[in-house]
Design an enzyme around this catalytic site. Structure first.
Site, PDB file in Angstrom:
ATOM      1  CE  LYS A   1       7.483   1.255  -9.222  1.00 31.12           C
ATOM      2  NZ  LYS A   1       7.176   0.806  -7.880  1.00 31.12           N
TER       3      LYS A   1
ATOM      4  CG  HIS B   1      -0.484 -12.287  14.140  1.00 33.18           C
ATOM      5  ND1 HIS B   1      -1.487 -11.614  14.806  1.00 33.18           N
ATOM      6  CD2 HIS B   1      -0.498 -13.555  14.608  1.00 33.18           C
ATOM      7  CE1 HIS B   1      -2.066 -12.439  15.667  1.00 33.18           C
ATOM      8  NE2 HIS B   1      -1.498 -13.627  15.556  1.00 33.18           N
TER       9      HIS B   1
ATOM     10  CB  SER C   1       6.859   3.193 -13.458  1.00 31.42           C
ATOM     11  OG  SER C   1       7.246   4.544 -13.287  1.00 31.42           O
TER      12      SER C   1
ATOM     13  CD  GLU D   1      -1.057  -1.804  -6.929  1.00 25.28           C
ATOM     14  OE1 GLU D   1      -0.359  -1.302  -6.052  1.00 25.28           O
ATOM     15  OE2 GLU D   1      -0.946  -1.510  -8.131  1.00 25.28           O
TER      16      GLU D   1
END
Ligand code: ARG
Length: 478
Positions: A301, A174, A295, A308
């Site tokens: 970043k 979980h 970024s 992704e």
């Protein structure tokens, strides 16, 4: 007339192409531009050119062997096909949409090069068995390429697992701290998953390997052909046993897409874990510069874009599986042009899966695990609470349900004081359960908790190392 009706009329009235030199015999004019546009598959099925040439060479060799064409015809056909292969590889071949597909493009060019023998090549063959043969061989090659790519990914995972067989981290259920495990153990879960993907692709390969060639349009042929010969020449185990099935079957494409969908889902789970692990809250791994992007506005970043994108790829692959299942659903035997819609989804899924596997292997080899951050995370969430309950059962003979309750009370006490379980004073534990002895302190240490899980397939470092050695043999890695 509405505007739309008018423009449709204009379209039907527009100049019609010349009749097809391949099938135009009974026609008095050629197809409309729209007919050509909806019909042409050359834009994508040119990817089958190698298979189409190999299939034609085998077919021609068989026709000559069976006395259906002459040895001179065979020679001319072979030379012409070799030349066409070279032209396509060199980017010197003009693919024409008027010639619909790869089969007619190649056959038409062959006729330009060698003349009459080219017009004998299609004896005892149809585009129906031709396309099924080409596409099967393409998917077969794909399955072999994917197997090698997946073995490479397993090797990358195994190398990290070996280096981190003893690196402690929280195991989660979980996404809540569950029990301590090792990083190597966690990665080995993916080695098993990828192993099953490879075995699904191997099953698909085995099932696929029957040759459709010589099934002709749907019913076989009256020429004395030898389907066993072409099957063998093209690396098939045997000819497909029913000609109608041979031209109607696209199970091999579905098998690839279904297995590929599962594989992409596995990759997406690892990708998501990498996104979580590399986030600054977790910091369990650092991705290399090679597999991160910056970024355009936020200079600090390091985004896990590759992970992704891998996480997103199942969208395409599951979509392609759904698409083809829907195309084939309720389609009567034998061939229907609907079946031309089988290729784009497969090609797209193949590309998506190929790049996802390769990027994942690169990302995994490059990533730098941070054992300190993983160890630090184990000071949250009481990961040894189960060990406490197990101790109460094993050493004190308390029934598990009661032991669970007692451990829960001790966890509540630790939470209230904001300390780890092994920092709760013995006397306070004994106030909850008087039978508890000092032995419990060792039990509550994460190192001991991990080392104790020596059951087959468990997380103890010694067991993980044994399973790594076994996996290398089982999956033929290294
Ligand atoms: N381009 C077609 C396909 O991909 C080849 C088979 C055409 N067969 C036919 N009977 N029109 O399916």
């Amino acid at each position: 007339m509405t505007k739309k009706q008018k423009s449709l009329t204009a379209v039907t009235a527009q100049n019609h192409a010349t009749k097809s030199s391949i099938w135009g015999g009974r026609f008095s004019s050629g197809p409309s531009q729209l007919m050509q546009d909806i019909n042409a598959s050359i834009g994508y099925d040119q990817r089958l050119y190698q298979q189409d040439i190999a299939g034609s060479q085998a077919h021609a060799a068989m026709l000559a062997h069976c006395g259906i064409i002459s040895a001179q015809d065979l020679k001319a056909i072979n030379q012409g096909l070799e030349q066409i292969g070279a032209e396509i590889r060199a980017g010197a071949f003009t693919f024409s949409p008027e010639l619909e597909d790869i089969h007619m493009n190649i056959e038409t060019r062959l006729a330009e090069i060698v003349g009459e023998p080219a017009r004998r090549l299609h004896t005892a063959r149809s585009r129906n068995d031709q396309v099924a043969t080409d596409f099967k061989m393409w998917v077969r090659m794909l399955l072999e390429t994917l197997d090698a790519a997946l073995a490479n990914l397993q090797a990358a995972l195994l190398a990290q697992a070996e280096a981190h067989a003893e690196t402690l981290m929280p195991g989660y259920t979980h996404l809540q701290t569950a029990q301590p495990v090792t990083f190597g153990f966690h990665l080995m879960a993916y080695v098993e998953m990828i192993g099953r993907d490879r075995s699904r692709f191997a099953d698909a390969h085995r099932r696929l390997n029957e040759s459709p060639l010589g099934a002709a349009a749907l019913a076989g042929t009256s020429f004395p052909i030898d389907r066993h010969m072409t099957a063998e020449m093209l690396g098939f185990d045997r000819p497909a046993a029913n000609a109608m099935d041979a031209v109607s079957d696209r199970d091999f494409a579905l098998d690839f897409l279904a297995s590929g969908a599962i594989c992409s889902v596995h990759l997406s789970r690892l990708a998501e874990e990498i996104v979580i692990w590399s986030s600054d809250r977790f910091g369990f791994v650092k991705l290399s510069d090679a597999y991160t992007t910056g970024s355009s506005i936020m200079p600090q970043k390091r985004n896990p874009d590759a992970a992704e994108l891998i996480r997103a790829k199942p969208g395409r692959i599951i979509g392609a599986l759904n698409g083809l299942l829907i195309v084939l659903k309720g389609l009567p035997l034998a061939y229907g042009k609907d079946m031309q819609e089988d290729k784009e989804g497969v090609f797209d899924a193949a590309d998506a899966l190929g790049i996802a596997i390769a990027a994942m292997a690169g990302m995994v080899s490059d990533m730098q695990p941070n054992p300190n951050a993983m160890r630090q995370a184990l000071t949250n969430g009481f990961p040894t609470a189960t060990d406490l309950a197990d101790y109460l059962v094993r050493e004190l003979g308390i029934p598990f349900r009661e032991a669970h309750h007692i451990s829960g009370s001790i966890v509540a006490l630790a939470a209230q004081r904001g300390v780890d379980l092994d920092a709760v004073p013995l006397a306070d534990m004994q106030a909850i359960e008087p039978l508890i002895t000092a032995e419990v302190i060792g039990i509550l240490k994460v190192e001991n908790a991990v080392a104790a899980r020596r059951s087959f397939g468990g997380t103890a470092p010694a067991e993980v190392s044994a399973r790594i050695a076994d996996a290398k043999k089982r999956f033929h890695i290294g």
